[in-house]
Write a protein that holds these residues in place. Structure first.
Motif, PDB file in Angstrom:
ATOM      1  N   ASN A 126       0.827  -1.216   0.000  1.00  0.00           N
ATOM      2  CA  ASN A 126       0.000   0.000   0.000  1.00  0.00           C
ATOM      3  C   ASN A 126       0.857   1.259   0.000  1.00  0.00           C
ATOM      4  O   ASN A 126       0.497   2.265  -0.617  1.00  0.00           O
ATOM      5  CB  ASN A 126      -0.924   0.001   1.211  1.00  0.00           C
ATOM      6  N   SER A 127       1.989   1.233   0.709  1.00  0.00           N
ATOM      7  CA  SER A 127       2.862   2.417   0.749  1.00  0.00           C
ATOM      8  C   SER A 127       3.448   2.718  -0.623  1.00  0.00           C
ATOM      9  O   SER A 127       3.735   3.877  -0.953  1.00  0.00           O
ATOM     10  CB  SER A 127       3.986   2.207   1.769  1.00  0.00           C
TER      11      SER A 127
ATOM     12  N   SER B   6       1.656   7.704  -6.642  1.00  0.00           N
ATOM     13  CA  SER B   6       1.783   7.469  -8.080  1.00  0.00           C
ATOM     14  C   SER B   6       3.239   7.427  -8.545  1.00  0.00           C
ATOM     15  O   SER B   6       3.607   6.632  -9.418  1.00  0.00           O
ATOM     16  CB  SER B   6       1.019   8.547  -8.856  1.00  0.00           C
ATOM     17  N   LEU B   7       4.103   8.276  -7.948  1.00  0.00           N
ATOM     18  CA  LEU B   7       5.510   8.304  -8.354  1.00  0.00           C
ATOM     19  C   LEU B   7       6.189   6.976  -8.012  1.00  0.00           C
ATOM     20  O   LEU B   7       6.885   6.385  -8.842  1.00  0.00           O
ATOM     21  CB  LEU B   7       6.247   9.459  -7.677  1.00  0.00           C
ATOM     22  N   LYS B   8       5.960   6.494  -6.779  1.00  0.00           N
ATOM     23  CA  LYS B   8       6.554   5.214  -6.377  1.00  0.00           C
ATOM     24  C   LYS B   8       6.056   4.081  -7.258  1.00  0.00           C
ATOM     25  O   LYS B   8       6.824   3.195  -7.644  1.00  0.00           O
ATOM     26  CB  LYS B   8       6.200   4.913  -4.911  1.00  0.00           C
ATOM     27  N   ARG B   9       4.785   4.128  -7.567  1.00  0.00           N
ATOM     28  CA  ARG B   9       4.222   3.040  -8.370  1.00  0.00           C
ATOM     29  C   ARG B   9       4.815   3.033  -9.771  1.00  0.00           C
ATOM     30  O   ARG B   9       5.145   1.972 -10.304  1.00  0.00           O
ATOM     31  CB  ARG B   9       2.699   3.199  -8.435  1.00  0.00           C
ATOM     32  N   ARG B  10       4.977   4.213 -10.362  1.00  0.00           N
ATOM     33  CA  ARG B  10       5.558   4.272 -11.709  1.00  0.00           C
ATOM     34  C   ARG B  10       7.008   3.812 -11.702  1.00  0.00           C
ATOM     35  O   ARG B  10       7.466   3.131 -12.622  1.00  0.00           O
ATOM     36  CB  ARG B  10       5.454   5.693 -12.272  1.00  0.00           C
TER      37      ARG B  10
END
Length: 411
Positions: free
Chosen positions: A174-175, A180-184
């Motif tokens: 979840n973190s 969005s930046l971490k996910r990309r």
């Protein structure tokens, strides 16, 4: 003097309720009320152009209250009114009628064999539950009661001690996914791998039965990449390098995937009770096999656990499997009453006690046939040996009302 304005205001309110009801019935957004009013005004200018009372008509249309908050309030009021009326009607009822699927015997007499419940207290309560009240009624036919088999299987898996593993894994995923930046960034990292089978993380939700297994499997497969990503960002990854935690994660991943497999076997249209009982019994046997294998340090059914550093003590995991097996035995106890029949119908030549089973089934048929003969004798004219028309069938039905609680002991 104020009668006419009051009537117009009341009519506008009623019209507002009716339009709100139409919007709700067609599942339209509440803000569409303003669109309806605008369209109504534009159409009115054309439709009522030659009417002498056009001004009054257009004034009434403009008084319609169809703003977003107003439509919302109207629908809430209607919803509450329906709920209040339903509660009132229920409180006034003395009896409720229930509709069951009908199964008939050889004399076309309806029989009730099984009731399946959703496990709610109102259905399965020990004293006032529907099932217990039916059992306590002497006139109610004997029956078996089953909780939803798929739901039971899910409840069995709830005894797994997943809090520590799932809590940490869910927090980490979840973190990353919440920003969005971490996910990309992690998606780019996963895409750059040589074998980019998965390019994103999976989120977990408790309401989906298969979610836990799929979530843990994806987390286990991408564990090295997740650890490297967090290390690069300077986050604490000590727990992700703890051998005990990683071993627990591997075991939990393996067992939840086994539970997902049996859950999928129970799903789908056209499944018979025999097929579902067979699937449950097969999994119970598989659980016992896995317990025995763990005692011998055999990890054939635990690929994720096998990939970890070998542990010399799997007692904790044996206990977890024993708890799951105990839950299956307890929750599917009623199904055991049907095992002999289910086994015989599925694999006729594998039944060891065929003579005993045949005797039980024959005894039941003989008892039923004896009742049919006695009823036939009572309702047949002894002189002419003919049936007494409509009275014969009505009498047969009346006699069988007291005989509908006969259920084969073999079940």
């Amino acid at each position: 003097m104020f009668t006419r304005p009051a009537k117009q205001s009341k009519a506008a309110t009623i019209a507002s309720f009716k339009i709100s009801h139409i919007l709700a019935k067609h599942k339209k957004p509440f803000e569409d009320g303003s669109v309806v009013k605008e369209a109504f005004i534009e159409a009115g200018e054309t439709l009522f152009g030659d009417f002498k009372n056009k001004i009054e008509i257009m004034s009434a249309i403009r008084e319609l209250q169809l703003s977003h908050p107003t439509v919302t309030r109207r629908i809430e009021v209607m919803s509450q009114d329906i709920a209040d009326k339903l509660k009132h009607d229920i409180m006034e009822c003395t009896y409720f009628s229930l509709q069951f699927d009908e199964s008939t015997d050889m004399t076309d007499t309806a029989q009730l064999l099984c009731i399946t419940t959703d496990g709610a207290p109102a259905m399965t309560g020990n004293k006032n539950g529907f099932v217990e009240l039916c059992r306590a009624n002497e006139e109610f036919p004997s029956f078996f009661s089953f909780h939803c088999i798929i739901n039971q299987q899910v409840l069995c898996s709830k005894v797994l001690n997943t809090e520590e593993i799932m809590g940490i894994a869910t927090k980490i995923v979840n973190s990353i996914s919440a920003r969005s930046l971490k996910r990309r960034l992690i998606q780019l990292q996963l895409e750059d791998r040589e074998s980019a089978e998965h390019t994103d993380l999976v989120l977990h939700t408790d309401v989906r039965w298969l979610s836990c297994g799929k979530f843990l499997q994806r987390f286990q497969e991408l564990l090295l990449e997740i650890t490297a990503f967090l290390d690069k960002r300077g986050d604490d990854t000590q727990i992700l390098k703890n051998e005990k935690w990683l071993t627990d994660l591997a075991f939990l991943t393996d067992i939840t995937m086994h539970l997902n497999i049996v859950n999928l076997e129970l799903q789908g249209k056209g499944k018979t009770i025999i097929e579902m009982i067979s699937a449950v019994n097969a999994f119970k046997s598989k659980l016992q096999l896995m317990i025995d294998q763990l005692k011998r340090k055999d990890l054939k059914h635990f690929p994720s656990l096998k990939a970890r550093i070998p542990q010399f003590n799997y007692d904790t995991y044996e206990d977890e499997l024993s708890n799951i097996l105990g839950q299956f035995e307890m929750r599917f106890y009623d199904c055991s009453k049907l095992e002999n029949i289910a086994s015989f119908m599925s694999y006729s030549f594998s039944c060891k006690n065929i003579e005993e089973l045949a005797t039980e089934i024959a005894s039941h048929i003989e008892n039923r046939w004896r009742v049919v003969e006695e009823a036939h004798e009572k309702l047949t004219d002894n002189k002419t040996k003919t049936r007494k028309g409509r009275k014969y069938y009505e009498g047969m039905d009346e006699i069988f009302k007291g005989d509908r609680d006969i259920v084969p002991e073999a079940l």
